[in-house]
Design a protein around this motif. Sequence first.
Motif, PDB file in Angstrom:
ATOM      1  N   TRP A 265     -16.828 -51.201  18.461  1.00  0.00           N
ATOM      2  CA  TRP A 265     -16.058 -51.287  17.223  1.00  0.00           C
ATOM      3  C   TRP A 265     -14.977 -50.210  17.192  1.00  0.00           C
ATOM      4  N   LEU A 266     -15.405 -49.006  17.506  1.00  0.00           N
ATOM      5  CA  LEU A 266     -14.489 -47.866  17.457  1.00  0.00           C
ATOM      6  C   LEU A 266     -13.356 -48.033  18.451  1.00  0.00           C
TER       7      LEU A 266
ATOM      8  N   LEU B 232     -35.289 -44.175  20.781  1.00  0.00           N
ATOM      9  CA  LEU B 232     -33.996 -44.814  20.543  1.00  0.00           C
ATOM     10  C   LEU B 232     -33.692 -45.895  21.579  1.00  0.00           C
ATOM     11  N   ARG B 233     -32.907 -46.867  21.150  1.00  0.00           N
ATOM     12  CA  ARG B 233     -32.400 -47.895  22.041  1.00  0.00           C
ATOM     13  C   ARG B 233     -30.870 -47.819  22.060  1.00  0.00           C
ATOM     14  N   PRO B 234     -30.267 -48.194  23.161  1.00  0.00           N
ATOM     15  CA  PRO B 234     -28.825 -47.988  23.305  1.00  0.00           C
ATOM     16  C   PRO B 234     -27.940 -49.001  22.576  1.00  0.00           C
TER      17      PRO B 234
ATOM     18  N   PHE C  13     -23.750 -50.270  10.460  1.00  0.00           N
ATOM     19  CA  PHE C  13     -23.139 -49.254   9.609  1.00  0.00           C
ATOM     20  C   PHE C  13     -24.017 -48.941   8.411  1.00  0.00           C
TER      21      PHE C  13
ATOM     22  N   LEU D 199     -26.778 -46.609   9.302  1.00  0.00           N
ATOM     23  CA  LEU D 199     -26.359 -45.215   9.482  1.00  0.00           C
ATOM     24  C   LEU D 199     -25.844 -44.587   8.194  1.00  0.00           C
TER      25      LEU D 199
ATOM     26  N   PHE E  27     -25.637 -48.289  19.487  1.00  0.00           N
ATOM     27  CA  PHE E  27     -24.634 -47.277  19.795  1.00  0.00           C
ATOM     28  C   PHE E  27     -23.489 -47.912  20.586  1.00  0.00           C
ATOM     29  N   ARG E  28     -23.862 -48.796  21.497  1.00  0.00           N
ATOM     30  CA  ARG E  28     -22.822 -49.499  22.251  1.00  0.00           C
ATOM     31  C   ARG E  28     -21.972 -50.348  21.315  1.00  0.00           C
TER      32      ARG E  28
ATOM     33  N   LEU F  98     -21.387 -49.826  18.211  1.00  0.00           N
ATOM     34  CA  LEU F  98     -20.528 -48.915  17.457  1.00  0.00           C
ATOM     35  C   LEU F  98     -19.350 -48.466  18.309  1.00  0.00           C
ATOM     36  N   ALA F  99     -19.634 -48.166  19.569  1.00  0.00           N
ATOM     37  CA  ALA F  99     -18.566 -47.737  20.476  1.00  0.00           C
ATOM     38  C   ALA F  99     -17.541 -48.855  20.644  1.00  0.00           C
TER      39      ALA F  99
ATOM     40  N   VAL G 279     -32.721 -40.449  13.426  1.00  0.00           N
ATOM     41  CA  VAL G 279     -32.060 -40.802  14.688  1.00  0.00           C
ATOM     42  C   VAL G 279     -31.775 -39.541  15.495  1.00  0.00           C
TER      43      VAL G 279
ATOM     44  N   ALA H  70     -33.191 -38.463  19.183  1.00  0.00           N
ATOM     45  CA  ALA H  70     -32.268 -38.278  20.308  1.00  0.00           C
ATOM     46  C   ALA H  70     -32.872 -37.348  21.353  1.00  0.00           C
TER      47      ALA H  70
END
Lengths: 108, 108
Positions: free
Chosen positions: A79-80, A68-70, A6, A9, A73-74, A76-77, A18, A22
Motif C-alpha cells: 500500500w505504502l 507474528l506472520r509476515p 489498518f 493497527l 506487513f507485506r 502494508l508495504a 505486535v 516482534a
Amino acid sequence: MQLDTFQVLADPTRRRIVEILASGEHAVGDLIDRAGVHQSGVSRHLRILGDAGFVTMRPDGTRRLYSLRPEPFRELAGWLDRYRALWDARLDRFAAAVERRERRRNRQ
Amino acid sequence: MQLDTFQVLADPTRRRIVEILASGEHAVGDLIDRAGVHQSGVSRHLRILGDAGFVTMRPDGTRRLYSLRPEPFRELAGWLDRYRALWDARLDRFAAAVERRERRRNRQ
DNA sequence: CCAAAATATACACCGTCGTGTATATACACG
DNA sequence: CGTGTATATACACGACGGTGTATATTTTGG
C-alpha cells in the motif's frame, strides 16, 4: 468483526502487542503484564490479530504461544509503495518533476 | 480527537480521499462525488487529515485545494521498517549492510 | 477422575467516531 | 451591497469498539 489491516493497527494496545511479538514467540500470560490490559483484553486482541493474519498460535501445554506472520506487513508495504514517489527522498528528482508539472497544469 | 497516523488510515472513506489526492491537488467539491459521502463528511475528513499532517490546503477563490504531504507516509515507512526483517524476503545479511550504508549516507 | 492453571468467551457498559441535516461563514461577481 | 457558490461547523444519532467482571473451556499433573 473482521477488521482490516489498518483498523487492526489503529488500536495502541494491539500495536504494543505486535511490538512485543516482534521479539519472538510469547505466551498470553507474558503479554498481559506488558500490554497494560487485563487477560480477557489480551485474549480478544489476539483473536482480532489472528483474524487479520497478524499472528499464528501454537499450543504448548496449557499455554498458547503467539507469533507474528509476515503477510499483513507485506500488504502494508505494498500500500505504502503506491505513495512512494510522494515521500521517498531518494525519488526527489522525480517528485520535483511531478510537482513542476502539477504547478504548470494548475496555472491554466 | 487528534487521531494518530494509523487511526486516520483506519477509515475507508479517508483512505479513499487520500487515494484521490495521490493524483494531485483537488478541491473539496471534486472529492464529494468520488468519496461516496456528503459534503460535510468530506470537509470533516479533510480536517482530520489536516490535523494528522496528511494534507495541506491552499485557498483558490472560494475553493480550497487540498494536497498530500509526505510526513505521515514517511512515519509509516519508518514504523514498517522496524518489522522489515519479518516480511521482506530480500532482506538477507548483504541487503542489511547496504541498507545501513544508505542510512549513514542519507544522514549527512 | 479431580483440582489447579492458562486461556477463551459472554455480558454489560461507555466512550468515541462517522454520518446526515441544517446552518454559518467566506468569497466572487454583478 | 446582495446574491449565489463553495466550504466549514453545530447538532443529534446510531453503531461499533475497547474494557472489566464473571464464567466457561482446555490441559496438565496427581
